[in-house]
Design an enzyme around this catalytic site. Structure first.
Site, short mmCIF file in Angstrom:
data_model
loop_
_atom_site.label_atom_id
_atom_site.label_comp_id
_atom_site.label_asym_id
_atom_site.label_seq_id
_atom_site.Cartn_x
_atom_site.Cartn_y
_atom_site.Cartn_z
N ARG A 88 3.05 14.10 -5.22
CA ARG A 88 2.40 13.91 -3.93
C ARG A 88 1.00 13.34 -4.15
NH1 ARG A 88 4.06 15.32 0.67
NH2 ARG A 88 6.01 15.79 -0.37
N TYR A 109 -12.78 19.47 -14.02
CA TYR A 109 -13.57 18.68 -13.07
C TYR A 109 -13.89 17.32 -13.68
CZ TYR A 109 -14.87 20.34 -8.53
OH TYR A 109 -14.84 20.63 -7.20
N GLU A 122 -15.43 14.39 -11.62
CA GLU A 122 -15.96 13.47 -10.60
C GLU A 122 -16.45 12.19 -11.25
OE1 GLU A 122 -18.88 15.70 -8.44
OE2 GLU A 122 -17.36 16.71 -7.22
N ASP A 163 -0.18 -1.08 4.01
CA ASP A 163 0.10 0.29 3.60
C ASP A 163 1.60 0.36 3.27
OD1 ASP A 163 0.75 2.97 3.45
OD2 ASP A 163 -0.36 3.56 5.25
N LYS A 200 7.01 8.85 -2.29
CA LYS A 200 8.16 8.50 -1.45
C LYS A 200 9.17 7.74 -2.33
CE LYS A 200 5.32 9.07 2.58
NZ LYS A 200 4.56 8.47 3.71
N THR A 213 1.48 5.73 -0.94
CA THR A 213 1.65 7.08 -1.46
C THR A 213 2.41 6.92 -2.77
OG1 THR A 213 3.80 7.37 -0.37
CG2 THR A 213 1.85 8.12 0.85
C1 LIG Z 1 3.48 8.82 4.41
C2 LIG Z 1 2.54 7.78 4.89
C3 LIG Z 1 1.15 7.96 4.81
C4 LIG Z 1 0.49 9.28 4.50
O1 LIG Z 1 0.74 9.85 3.33
P1 LIG Z 1 0.31 11.37 3.07
O2 LIG Z 1 0.39 11.47 1.60
O3 LIG Z 1 1.27 12.22 3.83
O4 LIG Z 1 -1.08 11.53 3.57
C5 LIG Z 1 0.34 6.91 5.16
N1 LIG Z 1 0.85 5.75 5.61
C6 LIG Z 1 2.19 5.56 5.73
C7 LIG Z 1 2.69 4.25 6.23
C8 LIG Z 1 3.07 6.57 5.38
O5 LIG Z 1 4.38 6.39 5.53
#
Ligand SMILES: *Cc1c(COP(=O)(O)O)cnc(C)c1O
Length: 423
Positions: free
Chosen positions: A228, A47, A49, A193, A222, A219
């Site tokens: 993840r 933990y 936090e 994003d 990807k 993220t």
């Molecule tokens: C994949 C994605 C997310 C979300 O990611 P998670 O890890 O699945 O919550 C947010 N914004 C965009 C543009 C994405 O492609």
């Protein structure tokens, strides 16, 4: 305790599926063994936090060092001035940003999910569309490119507090400088994003949002090929323009607003095992080996797009600048859903996806989204991209012919056998 063979047998089965299939889901990738090792380590027991050096628990010396390394590597990788590596996912990163900078009911302007945006950018079924008042821009019908004139028109008329750019199914470059210039006219913040193209941006292959956008989320799993997870970055720290104050009446810097929005705002204890895996993935992404990889991802996507176009498939916007493409199947007389199902029978994994101005529901759709990040991690190159398009074309033109699909499946197995995944 006895070993849980029920679950481990299923994990073996999943390894087998990954090993023998063609993974074209644009949001997926294959991490290195060391990333998996860290994600499955004893750090899951801890933990922690709070932030390094400012924790609510004892015994955090080791995880402090690990988290600081993750932060420093992320800063170096993206040229960021400030980073928070704790968000559990991309959705959590966006939730924290919105909690930090918005009040419930504030207007946000995002890229329409039906045109390639993401649920967390204002969809009515997501927190972002329930807690805030969502507005959208989309792509132009004639060329499939972002309609920047519409974005500006909606922004000036509605004066949202936050403009969000970034997408989950858009294959082209973004004009971050223009979006910032619109935001400055109305005193709005810009969130980029970059969940999908993060790896390209890190290595300078696509435009960098950090000099233009106030806040950047991504993220880590990807194109970045880490565990993840999510992360929030800023190119520089600045005062909260909406005037959030500390209990002592001082203006809060954005770094502190965002840190507090992650914890205690939206999360409890950080996942230090995943943060360690993120640190490793950032270290890998800093290497020249990763630069070679991400360039190949782009070359593969371009080869694949070209092969699809040569076979008469419609690609939204006509091509790709990144790792993915959205294929409009309306001239091929098959729905996205039927295409996804038929491809799965041949061990080719894609996802059905709405295309802009789709007349079918999100459960059926008129398109599929494909990406090259995962197959490139296995070592496939341009030549194999052409073979893959040929296999996909055979599946889609013989979708009801089970014997033909079984034959394609054999060809998929022999194609990937030459590129073992986890030897
Ligand atoms: C994949 C994605 C997310 C979300 O990611 P998670 O890890 O699945 O919550 C947010 N914004 C965009 C543009 C994405 O492609």
């Amino acid at each position: 305790m006895e070993r849980d063979t029920l679950i481990f047998d299923l994990i073996d089965k999943e390894l087998d599926r990954q090993e023998h299939g063609l993974e074209l889901i644009a949001s997926e990738n294959f991490v290195s063994r060391q990333v998996m090792e860290a994600a499955g380590s004893v750090l899951t027991n801890k933990y922690a936090e709070g932030l390094p050096g400012k924790r609510y628990y004892g015994g955090c010396e080791v995880v402090d060092t690990i988290e600081n390394i993750a932060i420093e590597r992320a800063k170096k990788l993206f040229g960021a001035a400030w980073v928070n590596v704790q968000p559990h996912s991309g959705a959590q990163a966006n939730a924290a940003v919105m909690l930090g900078v918005l009040q419930a009911g504030d207007k946000i302007l995002g890229f329409d999910l039906a045109h390639g945006g993401h649920l967390t950018h204002g969809s009515p079924v997501n927190f972002s569309g329930k807690l805030y008042q969502p507005l959208f821009y989309g792509v132009k019908k004639e060329d499939g490119l972002i309609d920047y004139a519409k974005l500006e028109e909606v922004a000036l008329a509605e004066r949202p507090k936050l403009i969000i750019c970034g997408a989950s199914a858009y294959s082209r470059e973004w004009d971050y400088a223009f979006i910032r210039s619109v935001a400055d006219k109305i005193g709005a913040l810009v969130l980029a994003d970059i969940s999908h193209p993060a790896g390209f941006i890190a290595k300078g292959l696509l435009a960098d949002p950090l000099p233009h956008c106030h806040i950047v989320t991504t993220t880590t799993h990807k194109t970045l090929r880490g565990p993840r997870g999510g992360m929030i970055m800023m190119g520089r720290d600045f005062e909260n323009p909406f005037g959030l104050k500390t209990p002592k009446g001082e203006t809060r810097m954005m770094s502190s607003v965002l840190d507090m929005a992650v914890f205690p705002g939206t999360q409890g204890g950080p996942l230090e095992h995943i943060i360690a895996a993120k640190a490793i993935a950032f270290g890998e992404a800093l290497s020249d080996e990763y630069l070679v990889y991400i360039k190949q991802v782009q070359a593969n996507a371009q080869a694949m797009a070209k092969a699809f176009v040569a076979k008469g498939y419609g690609i939204i916007s006509g091509g790709t600048d990144n790792h993915l493409m959205l294929i409009d199947l309306r001239n091929k007389n098959i729905t996205g859903k039927a295409a996804e199902n038929a491809l799965e029978k041949a061990d080719i994994t894609v996802n059905k996806n709405m295309v802009p101005f789709d007349d079918k529901s999100p459960f059926v759709t008129s398109g599929i989204r494909v990406g090259t990040a995962a197959v490139t991690s296995r070592g496939l190159k341009e030549k194999e991209m052409e073979q893959i398009v040929d296999l996909i074309d055979q599946v889609l033109t013989n979708a009801d012919d089970e014997a033909h699909l079984a034959e394609i499946k054999k060809q998929v197995t022999s194609l990937v056998a030459g590129f073992p995944l986890y030897k």
